[in-house]
Design a protein around this motif. Structure first.
Motif, short mmCIF file in Angstrom:
data_model
loop_
_atom_site.label_atom_id
_atom_site.label_comp_id
_atom_site.label_asym_id
_atom_site.label_seq_id
_atom_site.Cartn_x
_atom_site.Cartn_y
_atom_site.Cartn_z
N ALA A 30 -8.85 2.11 36.26
CA ALA A 30 -7.59 1.96 36.99
C ALA A 30 -6.63 1.07 36.21
CB ALA A 30 -7.86 1.39 38.37
N ARG A 31 -7.15 -0.01 35.63
CA ARG A 31 -6.31 -0.91 34.82
C ARG A 31 -5.67 -0.15 33.67
NH1 ARG A 31 -9.08 -4.72 31.83
NH2 ARG A 31 -7.01 -5.13 31.00
N ARG A 32 -6.47 0.69 33.02
CA ARG A 32 -5.98 1.41 31.84
C ARG A 32 -4.99 2.50 32.22
NH1 ARG A 32 -12.07 1.06 29.44
NH2 ARG A 32 -11.75 -0.89 28.28
N VAL A 33 -5.24 3.17 33.32
CA VAL A 33 -4.31 4.22 33.77
C VAL A 33 -2.93 3.62 34.03
CG1 VAL A 33 -3.75 5.74 35.70
CG2 VAL A 33 -6.03 5.81 34.70
N TYR A 34 -2.88 2.48 34.71
CA TYR A 34 -1.59 1.88 35.06
C TYR A 34 -1.10 0.87 34.04
CZ TYR A 34 -2.02 4.19 39.55
OH TYR A 34 -2.13 5.15 40.53
N GLY A 35 -1.96 0.49 33.07
CA GLY A 35 -1.54 -0.38 31.98
C GLY A 35 -1.24 -1.80 32.40
N VAL A 36 -2.16 -2.42 33.14
CA VAL A 36 -1.94 -3.80 33.57
C VAL A 36 -3.07 -4.70 33.09
CG1 VAL A 36 -0.62 -3.13 35.61
CG2 VAL A 36 -3.08 -3.44 35.80
N TYR A 37 -2.75 -5.98 32.93
CA TYR A 37 -3.74 -6.96 32.51
C TYR A 37 -4.69 -7.28 33.66
CZ TYR A 37 -1.20 -8.11 28.19
OH TYR A 37 -0.61 -8.07 26.96
N GLU A 38 -5.84 -7.85 33.31
CA GLU A 38 -6.83 -8.21 34.31
C GLU A 38 -6.28 -9.21 35.33
OE1 GLU A 38 -9.98 -8.73 36.71
OE2 GLU A 38 -9.82 -7.19 35.16
N ARG A 39 -5.58 -10.23 34.87
CA ARG A 39 -5.06 -11.25 35.79
C ARG A 39 -4.10 -10.63 36.80
NH1 ARG A 39 -2.45 -16.58 33.24
NH2 ARG A 39 -4.63 -16.76 32.55
N GLN A 40 -3.25 -9.75 36.31
CA GLN A 40 -2.29 -9.09 37.19
C GLN A 40 -3.00 -8.15 38.16
OE1 GLN A 40 0.62 -6.52 35.25
NE2 GLN A 40 2.21 -7.45 36.51
N PHE A 41 -4.00 -7.44 37.65
CA PHE A 41 -4.75 -6.50 38.49
C PHE A 41 -5.45 -7.27 39.61
CE2 PHE A 41 -8.04 -3.48 39.67
CZ PHE A 41 -7.39 -2.26 39.58
N ARG A 42 -6.04 -8.41 39.27
CA ARG A 42 -6.72 -9.23 40.28
C ARG A 42 -5.72 -9.74 41.33
NH1 ARG A 42 -11.59 -12.03 40.42
NH2 ARG A 42 -12.06 -11.40 38.27
N ARG A 43 -4.53 -10.05 40.88
CA ARG A 43 -3.50 -10.50 41.82
C ARG A 43 -3.11 -9.37 42.78
NH1 ARG A 43 -0.22 -12.37 38.33
NH2 ARG A 43 1.42 -10.78 38.31
N TYR A 44 -3.01 -8.16 42.25
CA TYR A 44 -2.72 -7.01 43.12
C TYR A 44 -3.84 -6.83 44.15
CZ TYR A 44 0.94 -5.43 39.87
OH TYR A 44 2.08 -5.33 39.10
N TYR A 45 -5.08 -7.01 43.71
CA TYR A 45 -6.20 -6.87 44.64
C TYR A 45 -6.10 -7.92 45.74
CZ TYR A 45 -10.81 -6.88 46.71
OH TYR A 45 -11.83 -6.86 47.62
N LEU A 104 -9.63 8.26 40.50
CA LEU A 104 -9.80 6.82 40.67
C LEU A 104 -10.70 6.56 41.87
CD1 LEU A 104 -6.11 5.64 40.10
CD2 LEU A 104 -8.00 5.55 38.47
N ASN A 105 -11.58 5.59 41.74
CA ASN A 105 -12.51 5.27 42.83
C ASN A 105 -12.23 3.86 43.32
OD1 ASN A 105 -14.76 4.67 44.48
ND2 ASN A 105 -16.03 6.10 43.35
N GLU A 106 -11.34 3.77 44.31
CA GLU A 106 -10.92 2.46 44.80
C GLU A 106 -12.04 1.72 45.53
OE1 GLU A 106 -9.36 5.48 47.89
OE2 GLU A 106 -9.85 5.36 45.75
N GLN A 107 -13.00 2.46 46.11
CA GLN A 107 -14.09 1.80 46.81
C GLN A 107 -14.95 0.99 45.85
OE1 GLN A 107 -14.60 1.35 50.02
NE2 GLN A 107 -16.37 0.08 49.48
N LEU A 108 -15.20 1.56 44.66
CA LEU A 108 -15.97 0.83 43.65
C LEU A 108 -15.22 -0.41 43.17
CD1 LEU A 108 -17.57 3.68 41.48
CD2 LEU A 108 -18.68 2.21 43.17
N ILE A 109 -13.90 -0.31 43.11
CA ILE A 109 -13.10 -1.47 42.70
C ILE A 109 -13.22 -2.58 43.74
CG2 ILE A 109 -10.76 -2.29 42.16
CD1 ILE A 109 -10.09 0.58 41.29
#
Length: 220
Positions: free
Chosen positions: A75-90, A209-214
């Motif tokens: 999911a990070r790679r598809v949307y092109g975001v960093y880990e810190r930003q992705f965690r913030r979205y979560y 994309l498997n959001e449940q696994l995320i």
């Protein structure tokens, strides 16, 4: 720059690592030049045989953690975001009313760079990020260069008047016309603009994309 996720390696390696096309290079991914079609095995010395995604040997059973990590990384790679930003979205999705996984995907889909891409005004999300960063788009009449800006229902996106005169945007209409847009967006090719009508339903977001696994990954 905010929202920019810069990879120093070839993005084609990201597709090979996931074992499937992520369509990170736009039209090239549909052409015979696509690197994944030539080398679909995972990168690295074990890619052809033993590793995950290799096709030459038996692949061991992935642990639950490995599956969760892969889902998050994809999911990070598809949307092109960093880990810190992705965690913030979560974290934002977790605090929202609704299903956490769906809320996360809706946040990612609502990014300005993704909306520009979905409208057909860029060949890929990375291309959309570049166009936004260079100030080619207006949001509700105001120029912005922040690809990670989150849009909401009612927001209007339009190509800046000065940018309309550039060769790229003058030749864009035929390409954009060939791209179907999702029902949650509206588009006016005459003015090279678009609007967010509502948040996307799950069926309108990439099905692989498997959001449940995320969610499981961050819930450990």
């Amino acid at each position: 720059l905010a929202g920019m996720a810069k990879y120093t390696e070839s993005v084609c390696k990201l597709c090979r690592r996931e074992g499937e096309k992520l369509f990170l290079k736009g039209e090239r991914c549909y052409s015979p030049k696509c690197s994944f079609d030539k080398r679909s095995y995972a990168p690295g010395q074990h890619g052809r045989s033993g590793g995950r995604g290799g096709r030459g040997g038996a692949v061991g059973r992935e642990s639950d953690y490995a599956k969760q990590l892969r889902a998050k990384q994809k999911a990070r790679r598809v949307y092109g975001v960093y880990e810190r930003q992705f965690r913030r979205y979560y974290g934002k999705a977790l605090k929202s009313r609704g299903i956490t996984g769906l809320m996360l995907l809706q946040i990612l889909e609502s990014r300005l760079d993704n909306v520009v891409y979905r409208l057909g005004y860029a060949s890929s999300r990375s291309h959309a990020r570049l166009l936004v960063t260079h100030g080619h788009f207006l949001v509700n009449g105001r120029r912005t260069d922040i690809p990670s800006m989150t849009l909401k229902a009612g927001d209007l996106v339009a190509v800046r008047e000065g940018s309309n005169k550039t060769k790229y945007f003058q030749e864009l209409t035929p390409l954009a016309e060939s791209r179907n847009i999702p029902a949650w967006l509206g588009r006016d090719l005459n003015t090279l603009s678009g609007s967010v009508l509502r948040l996307p339903d799950r069926s309108e977001i990439e099905g692989s994309l498997n959001e449940q696994l995320i969610v499981e990954y961050y819930s450990r």
